[in-house]
Design an enzyme around this catalytic site. Structure first.
Site, short mmCIF file in Angstrom:
data_model
loop_
_atom_site.label_atom_id
_atom_site.label_comp_id
_atom_site.label_asym_id
_atom_site.label_seq_id
_atom_site.Cartn_x
_atom_site.Cartn_y
_atom_site.Cartn_z
N HIS A 44 -2.00 -2.82 3.45
CA HIS A 44 -1.12 -3.74 2.74
C HIS A 44 -1.02 -5.12 3.39
O HIS A 44 -1.02 -6.13 2.70
CB HIS A 44 0.27 -3.13 2.64
CG HIS A 44 1.26 -3.93 1.86
ND1 HIS A 44 1.08 -4.23 0.53
CD2 HIS A 44 2.44 -4.51 2.22
CE1 HIS A 44 2.11 -4.94 0.08
NE2 HIS A 44 2.94 -5.13 1.11
N ARG A 94 5.48 -4.98 10.05
CA ARG A 94 6.32 -5.97 9.37
C ARG A 94 7.51 -5.32 8.68
O ARG A 94 7.36 -4.33 7.97
CB ARG A 94 5.49 -6.75 8.35
CG ARG A 94 6.31 -7.72 7.52
CD ARG A 94 5.44 -8.62 6.69
NE ARG A 94 4.71 -7.92 5.64
CZ ARG A 94 5.23 -7.58 4.46
NH1 ARG A 94 6.52 -7.81 4.21
NH2 ARG A 94 4.49 -6.98 3.54
N HIS A 142 1.14 0.21 3.44
CA HIS A 142 2.31 0.44 2.58
C HIS A 142 2.33 1.91 2.20
O HIS A 142 1.31 2.46 1.79
CB HIS A 142 2.25 -0.42 1.32
CG HIS A 142 3.58 -0.59 0.67
ND1 HIS A 142 4.21 0.44 0.00
CD2 HIS A 142 4.41 -1.66 0.60
CE1 HIS A 142 5.37 0.00 -0.47
NE2 HIS A 142 5.52 -1.27 -0.12
N ARG A 164 8.26 0.89 7.11
CA ARG A 164 7.05 1.29 6.40
C ARG A 164 6.10 2.12 7.25
O ARG A 164 5.49 3.07 6.75
CB ARG A 164 6.31 0.04 5.90
CG ARG A 164 7.02 -0.64 4.75
CD ARG A 164 6.30 -1.91 4.34
NE ARG A 164 6.98 -2.56 3.23
CZ ARG A 164 6.66 -3.75 2.76
NH1 ARG A 164 5.66 -4.42 3.31
NH2 ARG A 164 7.32 -4.26 1.74
N GLU A 211 15.98 -2.76 1.28
CA GLU A 211 14.69 -2.10 1.40
C GLU A 211 14.61 -1.39 2.75
O GLU A 211 15.49 -1.55 3.61
CB GLU A 211 13.55 -3.11 1.26
CG GLU A 211 13.48 -3.72 -0.13
CD GLU A 211 12.33 -4.70 -0.30
OE1 GLU A 211 12.02 -5.04 -1.45
OE2 GLU A 211 11.74 -5.11 0.73
#
Length: 650
Positions: free
Chosen positions: A525, A560, A409, A464, A288
């Site tokens: 998010h 994060r 997000h 992100r 990811e």
């Protein structure tokens, strides 16, 4: 002769045996359903039997009875394991008092209608393990006792097979005050994992304001990041985490999580969580955004749901854990002891009955999730992510840190771009997993121009915050409402295999993601800040621990890293266990402490017109707050806009 049986919570069951009477056995009768007021209930009763050799008769005493719906336990009962005649037994004593009505049917079909009165009073705790029934049993530090008044009845000789007995019906009045060794606020991955561990040492109440599965964990799609591949390394995971966090992470916290993470994932697997495997039989690891290696353990694109399923199954099967659904936490119960603040539990509102239920406990874990709904667009479930835990901790004078670090997000489903528009606005945006970009999806603006390489050399695999700001910049420059995420160039079978939930949801709105790009837009998010926690989940409030999104452990810094949230929850929930057990064992809980705090009052007498008006005003206030947060404290901020926000008249 008097047989005393100590219980968790310091409660004691007294059995007065007359001449000629001897203790026979304990039977935990099997459950049977009953239909009442349209609800599906189960019942369980525990009996103790005493045999009288003079009259050759057997007396049955109700040791315990409790009722619970199919998805939640409603009675606060402390449980303890002991052995009798080599047979493992378990029992519990419910709080409160009331009449117990029951019918027992034996293996020959003979039945008896009986009732018993059960009452309890506050006592000091006395925990003893490995107890056995007998004349020599004694309780420690017990000032008052819980008494169970028996109802005798003659019955045929009993057989040592509890399956021969079944309960037809049972009822007991509930109590507004519950006593547990551990109280857990939240039923997500952090709360349930913690509960399963501490339940080995005492009674646990899991308190959740909706149904037990309704939590952020259940909505997590991507997976859990952990170093499980030989080509990967803990050092690499540490570096990726710190880079994604804009070098504002707590390095000790990062090292702890990345080092202990693999073992926590293995524990999940051992508990029954089923993750995807590759053709070689090994775990299928995804990559990811922000990750330099494939290290995301996943269950298709519904990882959180699978984890929640496995944990809830284990919790429901654990006799020491009691789940209280639809109990909305109101405030932590704290008091001052010199310079120390002590937490002794939590007040809740049963949203079904509108009754205030007080939970007193030696240790409280706050695992209540984040606060995504301070924004109008969020991937978080409405009923969960409203910041209650952080607000309660703040009122209890716990330290709150890093609240400015809110993660957006980059790819939530944009309803405006769907072929078939939803008939009503969503309560929360549908997430398009980070793993879609990790699997090769490309971002385009509406002119079908790929734009991410213009902003970052990592392109779609940037962290992100970078991707979200890039999309935001494109939308503002081009005056567009969404961008496009295209994975249709990948094989259809692979797309449907990796992302069945996303494909199915999009198809409901006329969008086949194997042929067309997905309209996406950023949405709130994750809260990187929260209640400040140490390396064992401890806070500055004694007896209060935190884990999961409600906590600020320093792991995430300003942003994060993808799939580090479930990992953090697992690691810190596990780390909080030993200090919690130590505190539970060293603490004495005065059950009369409930009188230290006034009990909140539900304003039922206001009438429906007034309460409806309050609800309407609250909804308007929330909408205004969300609008201000989105406009002034959103994805991209400036000093001027923040000062404008602060100047708003609330």
């Amino acid at each position: 002769m008097v047989v005393k049986v100590p219980r968790n919570g310091g409660q004691v069951a007294n059995f007065n045996l007359s001449s000629g009477e001897s203790f026979f056995n304990v039977w935990s009768v099997s459950c049977e359903s009953d239909q009442r007021k349209g609800a599906f209930f189960h019942y369980r009763i525990l009996f103790a039997f005493v045999h009288n050799s003079n009259s050759n008769s057997t007396c049955g005493m109700v040791v315990d009875a409790f009722q619970f719906p199919s998805k939640a336990f409603y009675y606060a009962s402390s449980q303890l394991q002991w052995s009798t005649n080599g047979i493992e037994m378990a029992t519990c004593i419910p709080a409160g008092s009331g009449a117990l009505h029951y019918r027992v049917t034996n293996y020959k079909g003979h039945s008896w209608r009986r009732s018993a009165w059960v009452s309890d009073v506050p006592v000091e705790r006395s925990l003893r393990k490995g107890l056995s029934w007998g004349q020599g049993s004694r309780s420690k530090a017990v000032s008052k006792v819980l008494q169970i008044h028996r109802c005798g009845f003659s019955a045929p000789p009993l057989h040592k097979n509890r399956k021969l007995f079944k309960v037809i019906s049972s009822y007991k009045k509930d109590s507004p005050t519950k006593y547990f060794d551990f109280a857990v606020v939240g039923s997500g991955i952090a709360g349930l994992r913690y509960a399963l561990e501490v339940a080995k040492y005492g009674s646990v109440a899991v308190i959740t304001k909706a149904e037990s599965h309704e939590c952020n964990t259940n909505y997590a799609q991507g997976g859990v990041s952990a170093v499980l591949c030989p080509s990967d390394s803990v050092e690499s995971h540490i570096k990726d985490t710190i880079v994604a966090g804009a070098y504002l992470c707590d390095e000790e916290s990062v090292r702890v999580v990345c080092t202990e993470g693999p073992e926590r994932v293995r524990e999940l697997i051992a508990m029954g969580a089923s993750f995807d495997h590759g053709e070689d039989g090994n775990l299928h690891l995804m990559r990811e955004g922000g990750h330099s290696h494939h290290r995301i353990v996943h269950a298709a694109d519904m990882t959180g749901k699978e984890i929640e399923r496995a944990l809830l199954k284990a919790v429901i099967n654990n006799p020491n854990i009691f789940v209280f659904e639809h109990h909305f936490a109101i405030d932590l119960l704290t008091f001052q002891d010199g310079s120390d603040i002590i937490c002794l539990g939590v007040d809740t509102l049963n949203t079904n009955t509108l009754e205030v239920i007080r939970f007193l406990s030696k240790v409280t874990l706050l695992a209540s999730g984040g606060a995504g709904h301070i924004y109008p667009k969020t991937t978080n479930p409405l009923v969960v992510a409203t910041g209650d835990g952080i607000a309660m901790a703040h009122r209890a004078q716990a330290v709150i840190s890093n609240m400015e670090f809110v993660q957006f997000h980059p790819t939530a489903l944009a309803d405006e771009g769907l072929p078939i528009k939803p008939t009503k606005p969503r309560e929360n945006a549908f997430l398009i997993s980070e793993a879609v970009r990790g699997d090769g999806a490309i971002l385009y603006n509406l002119g079908m121009e790929r734009f991410m390489p213009l902003y970052d050399e990592r392109a779609e695999l940037a962290p992100r915050d970078v991707v979200a700001r890039s999309i935001d910049d494109q939308l503002k420059k081009r005056d567009e409402k969404y961008v496009l995420l295209d994975i249709s160039h990948k094989p259809k079978e692979e797309i449907l295999s990796h992302f069945p939930n996303i494909a199915s949801t999009c198809l409901q709105y006329g969008l086949d993601i194997t042929h067309r790009p997905i309209p996406v837009v950023p949405a709130a998010h994750y809260m990187c800040g929260g209640v400040q926690a140490g390396l064992q989940g401890e806070t500055n409030v004694h007896g209060l621990f935190v884990a999961g999104e409600v906590a600020c452990t320093g792991l995430h810094g300003a942003n994060r890293l993808a799939s580090n949230s479930l990992l953090e929850a697992l690691v810190f929930a596990r780390r909080a266990v030993q200090p919690s057990i130590d505190r539970m064992k060293s603490s004495s809980l005065d059950l009369t402490a409930s009188n230290l705090w006034p009990r909140p009052v539900v304003p039922l007498l206001l009438g429906s017109n007034v309460t409806d008006k309050i609800m309407s005003m609250t909804k308007e206030l929330r909408t205004e707050l969300q609008s201000i947060m989105w406009d002034y404290v959103g994805i991209v901020r400036s000093t001027m806009r923040l000062e404008t926000c602060r100047a708003k008249n609330w």
